[in-house]
Design a protein around this motif. Structure first.
Motif, PDB file in Angstrom:
ATOM      1  N   GLY A   1       1.830 -12.032 -35.952  1.00 37.44           N
ATOM      2  CA  GLY A   1       0.500 -12.446 -34.863  1.00 37.44           C
ATOM      3  C   GLY A   1       0.597 -11.727 -33.670  1.00 37.44           C
ATOM      4  O   GLY A   1      -0.467 -11.818 -33.055  1.00 37.44           O
ATOM      5  N   ILE A   2       1.553 -10.505 -33.449  1.00 38.13           N
ATOM      6  CA  ILE A   2       1.195  -9.811 -32.210  1.00 38.13           C
ATOM      7  C   ILE A   2       0.465  -8.575 -32.299  1.00 38.13           C
ATOM      8  O   ILE A   2       0.143  -8.042 -31.537  1.00 38.13           O
ATOM      9  CB  ILE A   2       2.847  -9.500 -31.715  1.00 38.13           C
ATOM     10  N   GLY A   3      -0.214  -8.316 -33.683  1.00 41.51           N
ATOM     11  CA  GLY A   3      -1.256  -7.372 -33.710  1.00 41.51           C
ATOM     12  C   GLY A   3      -0.632  -6.030 -33.974  1.00 41.51           C
ATOM     13  O   GLY A   3      -1.445  -5.015 -34.343  1.00 41.51           O
ATOM     14  N   ILE A   4       0.523  -5.767 -34.019  1.00 43.52           N
ATOM     15  CA  ILE A   4       1.114  -4.097 -34.478  1.00 43.52           C
ATOM     16  C   ILE A   4       2.552  -4.648 -35.300  1.00 43.52           C
ATOM     17  O   ILE A   4       2.940  -5.612 -35.588  1.00 43.52           O
ATOM     18  CB  ILE A   4       1.754  -3.546 -33.299  1.00 43.52           C
ATOM     19  N   SER A   5       2.720  -3.441 -35.920  1.00 42.40           N
ATOM     20  CA  SER A   5       3.791  -3.319 -36.982  1.00 42.40           C
ATOM     21  C   SER A   5       5.199  -3.336 -36.356  1.00 42.40           C
ATOM     22  O   SER A   5       5.283  -2.682 -35.402  1.00 42.40           O
ATOM     23  CB  SER A   5       3.830  -2.146 -37.946  1.00 42.40           C
ATOM     24  N   VAL A   6       6.279  -3.702 -36.878  1.00 46.92           N
ATOM     25  CA  VAL A   6       7.626  -3.533 -36.184  1.00 46.92           C
ATOM     26  C   VAL A   6       7.681  -1.878 -36.246  1.00 46.92           C
ATOM     27  O   VAL A   6       8.595  -1.626 -35.102  1.00 46.92           O
ATOM     28  CB  VAL A   6       8.682  -4.251 -37.400  1.00 46.92           C
ATOM     29  N   LEU A   7       7.224  -1.361 -37.069  1.00 46.10           N
ATOM     30  CA  LEU A   7       7.438   0.090 -37.009  1.00 46.10           C
ATOM     31  C   LEU A   7       6.885   0.706 -35.792  1.00 46.10           C
ATOM     32  O   LEU A   7       7.087   1.921 -35.388  1.00 46.10           O
ATOM     33  CB  LEU A   7       6.549   0.993 -38.206  1.00 46.10           C
ATOM     34  N   GLU A   8       5.823  -0.044 -35.043  1.00 45.93           N
ATOM     35  CA  GLU A   8       5.163   0.540 -33.691  1.00 45.93           C
ATOM     36  C   GLU A   8       5.658  -0.131 -32.673  1.00 45.93           C
ATOM     37  O   GLU A   8       5.058   0.130 -31.283  1.00 45.93           O
ATOM     38  CB  GLU A   8       3.751   0.179 -34.037  1.00 45.93           C
ATOM     39  N   MET A   9       6.867  -0.903 -32.679  1.00 49.12           N
ATOM     40  CA  MET A   9       7.320  -1.476 -31.704  1.00 49.12           C
ATOM     41  C   MET A   9       8.485  -1.040 -30.707  1.00 49.12           C
ATOM     42  O   MET A   9       9.292  -0.461 -31.173  1.00 49.12           O
ATOM     43  CB  MET A   9       7.833  -3.068 -32.438  1.00 49.12           C
ATOM     44  N   SER A  10       8.266  -1.192 -29.759  1.00 42.45           N
ATOM     45  CA  SER A  10       9.332  -0.742 -28.738  1.00 42.45           C
ATOM     46  C   SER A  10      10.516  -1.478 -28.740  1.00 42.45           C
ATOM     47  O   SER A  10      10.467  -2.716 -28.809  1.00 42.45           O
ATOM     48  CB  SER A  10       8.820  -0.797 -27.245  1.00 42.45           C
ATOM     49  N   HIS A  11      11.836  -0.970 -28.795  1.00 47.18           N
ATOM     50  CA  HIS A  11      12.993  -1.498 -28.899  1.00 47.18           C
ATOM     51  C   HIS A  11      13.281  -2.278 -27.552  1.00 47.18           C
ATOM     52  O   HIS A  11      14.139  -3.168 -27.558  1.00 47.18           O
ATOM     53  CB  HIS A  11      14.049  -0.590 -29.366  1.00 47.18           C
ATOM     54  N   ARG A  12      12.536  -1.862 -26.535  1.00 47.87           N
ATOM     55  CA  ARG A  12      12.806  -2.825 -25.151  1.00 47.87           C
ATOM     56  C   ARG A  12      12.060  -3.954 -25.419  1.00 47.87           C
ATOM     57  O   ARG A  12      12.111  -4.675 -23.919  1.00 47.87           O
ATOM     58  CB  ARG A  12      12.508  -1.900 -24.091  1.00 47.87           C
ATOM     59  N   THR A  13      11.439  -4.476 -26.293  1.00 51.20           N
ATOM     60  CA  THR A  13      10.180  -5.660 -26.074  1.00 51.20           C
ATOM     61  C   THR A  13      11.089  -7.099 -26.409  1.00 51.20           C
ATOM     62  O   THR A  13      12.162  -7.118 -27.282  1.00 51.20           O
ATOM     63  CB  THR A  13       9.134  -5.538 -27.054  1.00 51.20           C
ATOM     64  N   SER A  14      10.343  -7.999 -26.005  1.00 47.04           N
ATOM     65  CA  SER A  14      11.228  -9.346 -26.171  1.00 47.04           C
ATOM     66  C   SER A  14      10.949  -9.596 -27.871  1.00 47.04           C
ATOM     67  O   SER A  14      11.929 -10.194 -28.422  1.00 47.04           O
ATOM     68  CB  SER A  14      10.642 -10.550 -25.436  1.00 47.04           C
ATOM     69  N   ASP A  15       9.963  -9.065 -28.495  1.00 49.38           N
ATOM     70  CA  ASP A  15       9.958  -9.382 -29.834  1.00 49.38           C
ATOM     71  C   ASP A  15      11.123  -8.603 -30.594  1.00 49.38           C
ATOM     72  O   ASP A  15      11.335  -9.084 -31.451  1.00 49.38           O
ATOM     73  CB  ASP A  15       8.515  -8.737 -30.498  1.00 49.38           C
ATOM     74  N   PHE A  16      11.439  -7.392 -30.161  1.00 46.82           N
ATOM     75  CA  PHE A  16      12.222  -6.774 -30.824  1.00 46.82           C
ATOM     76  C   PHE A  16      13.629  -7.184 -30.641  1.00 46.82           C
ATOM     77  O   PHE A  16      14.790  -7.508 -31.484  1.00 46.82           O
ATOM     78  CB  PHE A  16      12.348  -5.333 -30.690  1.00 46.82           C
ATOM     79  N   SER A  17      13.975  -7.818 -29.190  1.00 48.30           N
ATOM     80  CA  SER A  17      15.240  -8.368 -29.024  1.00 48.30           C
ATOM     81  C   SER A  17      15.320  -9.878 -29.977  1.00 48.30           C
ATOM     82  O   SER A  17      16.593  -9.997 -30.280  1.00 48.30           O
ATOM     83  CB  SER A  17      15.062  -9.179 -27.692  1.00 48.30           C
ATOM     84  N   LYS A  18      14.164 -10.543 -30.237  1.00 53.02           N
ATOM     85  CA  LYS A  18      14.499 -11.621 -30.860  1.00 53.02           C
ATOM     86  C   LYS A  18      15.096 -11.033 -32.484  1.00 53.02           C
ATOM     87  O   LYS A  18      15.805 -11.722 -33.125  1.00 53.02           O
ATOM     88  CB  LYS A  18      13.094 -12.266 -31.288  1.00 53.02           C
ATOM     89  N   ILE A  19      14.539 -10.093 -32.998  1.00 47.87           N
ATOM     90  CA  ILE A  19      14.645  -9.432 -34.205  1.00 47.87           C
ATOM     91  C   ILE A  19      16.117  -9.195 -34.292  1.00 47.87           C
ATOM     92  O   ILE A  19      17.252  -9.686 -35.240  1.00 47.87           O
ATOM     93  CB  ILE A  19      13.940  -8.373 -34.748  1.00 47.87           C
ATOM     94  N   ILE A  20      16.648  -8.332 -33.569  1.00 52.47           N
ATOM     95  CA  ILE A  20      18.103  -7.786 -33.517  1.00 52.47           C
ATOM     96  C   ILE A  20      19.081  -9.173 -33.292  1.00 52.47           C
ATOM     97  O   ILE A  20      20.115  -9.008 -33.539  1.00 52.47           O
ATOM     98  CB  ILE A  20      18.142  -6.515 -32.606  1.00 52.47           C
TER      99      ILE A  20
END
Ligand code: PLP
Length: 369
Positions: free
Chosen positions: A33-52
């Motif tokens: 629901g954040i409106g972008i793809s994981v392909l477009e996500m910065s690795h420094r965001t909290s969303d990516f932190s949650k994934i890794i």
């Protein structure tokens, strides 16, 4: 769109679990629901932190990784680790070497790469043809070696260790690229385990490294920074841009493994699937033959020949053509060994293996003299 059912027995990059692909498709354009793809996500965001972070937590849980081990998600594949392992662990002090147990293509390549950085000792007799694991009493392990290296499952030859080599106090390193999470493993017996994700736990692009903390900080000065385990550990694998999407797929596959019973269940299923195929080979009165010693036949990759031990080329071609008509794909043996190879990683189901088994039985009936 309805896709046609295909039976993918490829050795890697390999089949992914269908629910993982479905979820990746649903989330491709709008992740959570954040409106972008994981392909477009910065690795420094909290969303990516949650994934890794959840990929790491899941891996820790599924493999019961002790607290004094770091988990890294790196690039460069298994081949990158053939260099990274010696660059981080080899000790160039006088008289010290690294011991390599060579049982197939991948451990041979790793040993050759390590020779660039230090002294390598191949501990077991050289084989003309890889067909098994020489008895451990014949290995000449060096008590002062920096580490002992082996490949837990040789993907090309279909040779799998069903025991952990006893190296006394010497650090043990294992390439588990083609059998990670297909069974439980006692991580505490190892100094380091690495595995490319693209066979049992994800797609190409990310390589898992599980390394004991006391082994960090010993890299040779020539070691590229991206391969320096200490630097990567201190930065939670974010020293540079990581393979974000591959880590996301890894996380989905780990969730799938957890939801399906974890490493114990994967082991049970892998035994069931591989027995289906090995039983047909051994009861075919020599029509099919697997060149590997029964004690170390791989549950993951089953190489076999048709007609005779060196393979009847015409029959093998016919077998592959017939399989392909039934949408069973990627069954051709590795170009260096020929013949047929069925890879039965976690995502391949028992039902799919039964389809291959039924085809193999039919083929014997039709073509046995
Ligand atoms: N180790 C094993 C056991 C493999 O099967 C492979 C590739 O198939 C590798 C290492 C090399 O991996 P990569 O191609 O990701 O470098």
């Amino acid at each position: 769109m309805e896709t046609k059912k295909v039976f993918n027995f490829g050795s890697g990059p390999a089949k992914l679990p269908q629910p993982v692909l479905n979820q990746a498709q649903r989330e491709l354009l709008d992740y959570d629901g954040i409106g972008i793809s994981v392909l477009e996500m910065s690795h420094r965001t909290s969303d990516f932190s949650k994934i890794i972070n959840s990929a790491e937590t899941l891996l820790r849980e599924l493999l019961n990784v002790p607290e004094n081990y770091k988990i890294l998600f790196l690039q460069g594949g298994g081949t990158g680790q053939f260099s990274a392992v010696p660059l981080n662990l080899i000790d160039l002090k006088e008289g010290r070497c690294a011991d390599y147990i060579v049982t197939g293509t991948w451990s041979a390549k790793a040993a050759k790469e390590a020779e660039k950085y230090g002294k390598v000792n191949v501990v077991n007799p050289k084989a003309d043809r890889y067909t098994g694991i020489p008895d451990s009493s014949s290995w000449s392990l060096n008590p002062s070696a920096s580490y002992v290296y082996y490949c837990c499952n040789e993907t090309v030859h279909g040779i799998e260790f069903n025991f952990i080599p006893d190296t006394k106090d010497v650090i043990l390193v294992s390439d588990m690229s083609s059998n990670i999470l297909s069974r439980p493993v006692d991580v505490s017996k190892f100094g380091l385990i690495f595995a490319g994700a693209q066979k049992n736990v994800g797609c190409a692009g990310v390589t898992i490294v599980i390394v004991r903390e006391d082994l960090l900080g010993k890299a040779l000065k020539e070691c590229p920074t991206v391969f320096d385990y200490k630097v990567q550990a201190e930065n939670n694998s974010l020293h540079n841009t990581p393979p974000c999407y591959s880590i996301y797929i890894l996380k989905l596959v780990l969730e799938w493994i957890k939801n399906n019973g974890g490493a114990d269940v994967m082991e049970k299923l892998s035994k069931q699937k591989s027995s289906l195929i090995y039983d047909i080979i051994s009861s075919s009165n020599g029509f099919y033959s697997c060149p590997i010693d029964v004690t170390c036949q791989s549950r993951m990759n089953i190489p076999f020949r048709i007609g005779n031990i060196d393979g009847d080329q015409d029959l093998e071609k016919l077998f592959l053509e017939g399989a392909s008509k039934l949408r069973m794909i990627q069954l051709k043996g590795h170009r260096s060994v020929g013949g047929i190879r069925a890879s039965l990683y976690n995502a391949v189901t028992v039902e799919e293996t039964q389809v291959l088994a039924a085809y193999m039985k039919e083929f014997v009936k039709k073509h046995q003299p």
